[in-house]
Design a protein around this motif. Structure first.
Motif, PDB file in Angstrom:
ATOM      1  N   GLY A 103       0.833  -1.191   0.000  1.00  0.00           N
ATOM      2  CA  GLY A 103       0.000   0.000   0.000  1.00  0.00           C
ATOM      3  C   GLY A 103       0.871   1.246   0.000  1.00  0.00           C
ATOM      4  N   ILE A 104       0.515   2.221  -0.829  1.00  0.00           N
ATOM      5  CA  ILE A 104       1.283   3.464  -0.951  1.00  0.00           C
ATOM      6  C   ILE A 104       0.310   4.643  -0.826  1.00  0.00           C
ATOM      7  N   ASP A 105       0.682   5.624  -0.020  1.00  0.00           N
ATOM      8  CA  ASP A 105      -0.145   6.821   0.099  1.00  0.00           C
ATOM      9  C   ASP A 105       0.675   8.052  -0.263  1.00  0.00           C
ATOM     10  N   VAL A 106       0.105   8.898  -1.129  1.00  0.00           N
ATOM     11  CA  VAL A 106       0.812  10.120  -1.522  1.00  0.00           C
ATOM     12  C   VAL A 106       0.009  11.363  -1.139  1.00  0.00           C
ATOM     13  N   VAL A 107      -1.001  11.196  -0.264  1.00  0.00           N
ATOM     14  CA  VAL A 107      -1.916  12.299   0.033  1.00  0.00           C
ATOM     15  C   VAL A 107      -1.733  12.888   1.427  1.00  0.00           C
ATOM     16  N   GLY A 108      -1.966  12.113   2.482  1.00  0.00           N
ATOM     17  CA  GLY A 108      -1.868  12.696   3.814  1.00  0.00           C
ATOM     18  C   GLY A 108      -2.206  11.741   4.932  1.00  0.00           C
ATOM     19  N   LYS A 109      -2.359  12.279   6.138  1.00  0.00           N
ATOM     20  CA  LYS A 109      -2.490  11.484   7.357  1.00  0.00           C
ATOM     21  C   LYS A 109      -3.709  10.569   7.347  1.00  0.00           C
ATOM     22  N   GLU A 110      -4.867  11.120   7.030  1.00  0.00           N
ATOM     23  CA  GLU A 110      -6.103  10.331   7.073  1.00  0.00           C
ATOM     24  C   GLU A 110      -6.069   9.175   6.087  1.00  0.00           C
ATOM     25  N   THR A 111      -5.612   9.455   4.870  1.00  0.00           N
ATOM     26  CA  THR A 111      -5.566   8.406   3.856  1.00  0.00           C
ATOM     27  C   THR A 111      -4.458   7.393   4.146  1.00  0.00           C
ATOM     28  N   THR A 112      -3.399   7.839   4.816  1.00  0.00           N
ATOM     29  CA  THR A 112      -2.349   6.910   5.244  1.00  0.00           C
ATOM     30  C   THR A 112      -2.950   5.836   6.146  1.00  0.00           C
ATOM     31  N   ASP A 113      -3.725   6.239   7.134  1.00  0.00           N
ATOM     32  CA  ASP A 113      -4.344   5.277   8.050  1.00  0.00           C
ATOM     33  C   ASP A 113      -5.327   4.367   7.324  1.00  0.00           C
ATOM     34  N   THR A 114      -6.026   4.918   6.342  1.00  0.00           N
ATOM     35  CA  THR A 114      -6.987   4.112   5.575  1.00  0.00           C
ATOM     36  C   THR A 114      -6.263   3.042   4.762  1.00  0.00           C
ATOM     37  N   VAL A 115      -5.142   3.391   4.157  1.00  0.00           N
ATOM     38  CA  VAL A 115      -4.375   2.408   3.384  1.00  0.00           C
ATOM     39  C   VAL A 115      -3.870   1.283   4.292  1.00  0.00           C
ATOM     40  N   ILE A 116      -3.467   1.623   5.522  1.00  0.00           N
ATOM     41  CA  ILE A 116      -3.070   0.593   6.480  1.00  0.00           C
ATOM     42  C   ILE A 116      -4.241  -0.357   6.736  1.00  0.00           C
TER      43      ILE A 116
END
Length: 218
Positions: A103-116
């Motif tokens: 999983g890779i996130d390039v947007v921010g904190k909230e989406t980082t947690d969602t990808v996890i």
């Protein structure tokens, strides 16, 4: 491009074939990965480099108006970023019943947690996963259970500047891919001028988000 290349470097695919790469860590199984923010400048390059690296399923969460563009550059599946988390999880279960590998996130904190959380969908016990954050790490209040067996990595762009051989190989490889049209440059540009332009660009980025465009300050 440097940021996207640095993300691929964290995935141990050795796309840039540099001498210091530990071949014992080479990722052989390249089944799938998910990128949140695939229509951003960085995200679009990650998609293209992932295709070159041989990943079979390249899933991105983005605005659906960019679906055709994202398919053209290598995304196999485009998920609507305006769907609820529950709806996206349902979609993922259909696309990758075996579970996400990366999983890779390039947007921010909230989406980082969602990808996890996405990496935990259909997760097999003791199965190793990888998360790469371009903007931030998972939040501290994220349950430790969700992070079990997930290797959390952050992009170290400084490696490009400090490791000259890696930097040279990244530039040479991406130039080759651009020249052969295996990857395509970002053509949608938003140009700002001077110091005030920086502030205006940041305000626009915060208000509208990056959406298939690159911000430039002259």
């Amino acid at each position: 491009m440097i940021t996207a290349g640095s993300v691929l470097e964290e995935l141990n695919v050795n796309l840039f074939d540099h001498e210091e790469f530990d071949k014992a860590k080479l990722l052989h199984q390249r089944e799938n990965l998910l990128i949140w923010g695939g229509s951003s400048g960085v995200g679009s390059y990650i998609i293209q480099l992932a295709k070159v690296a041989g990943f079979k399923k390249i899933i991105t969460v983005a605005t659906l108006k960019h679906t055709d563009f994202l398919h053209k550059i290598g995304a196999t599946h485009v998920l609507d970023r305006f769907k609820s988390k529950e709806e996206l999880i349902k979609d993922l279960k259909e696309i990758v019943p075996e579970g996400l590998q990366i999983g890779i996130d390039v947007v921010g904190k909230e989406t980082t947690d969602t990808v996890i959380e996405f990496l935990n969908v259909n997760k097999v016990e003791n199965e190793a996963k990888t998360f790469v954050g371009v903007v931030t790490k998972p939040s501290k209040d994220l349950g430790s259970k969700l992070l079990e067996n997930i290797e959390v990595k952050q992009v170290l762009i400084k490696k490009f500047h400090e490791n000259l051989k890696f930097g040279e190989n990244l530039v040479a490889k991406t130039w080759e891919l651009l020249s052969n049209e295996q990857i395509k440059p970002q053509k949608n540009l938003k140009i700002y001028k001077g110091f005030e332009g920086i502030l205006n660009g940041l305000k626009d980025l915060e208000k509208f988000g990056a959406s298939n465009e690159k911000y430039i300050v002259e």
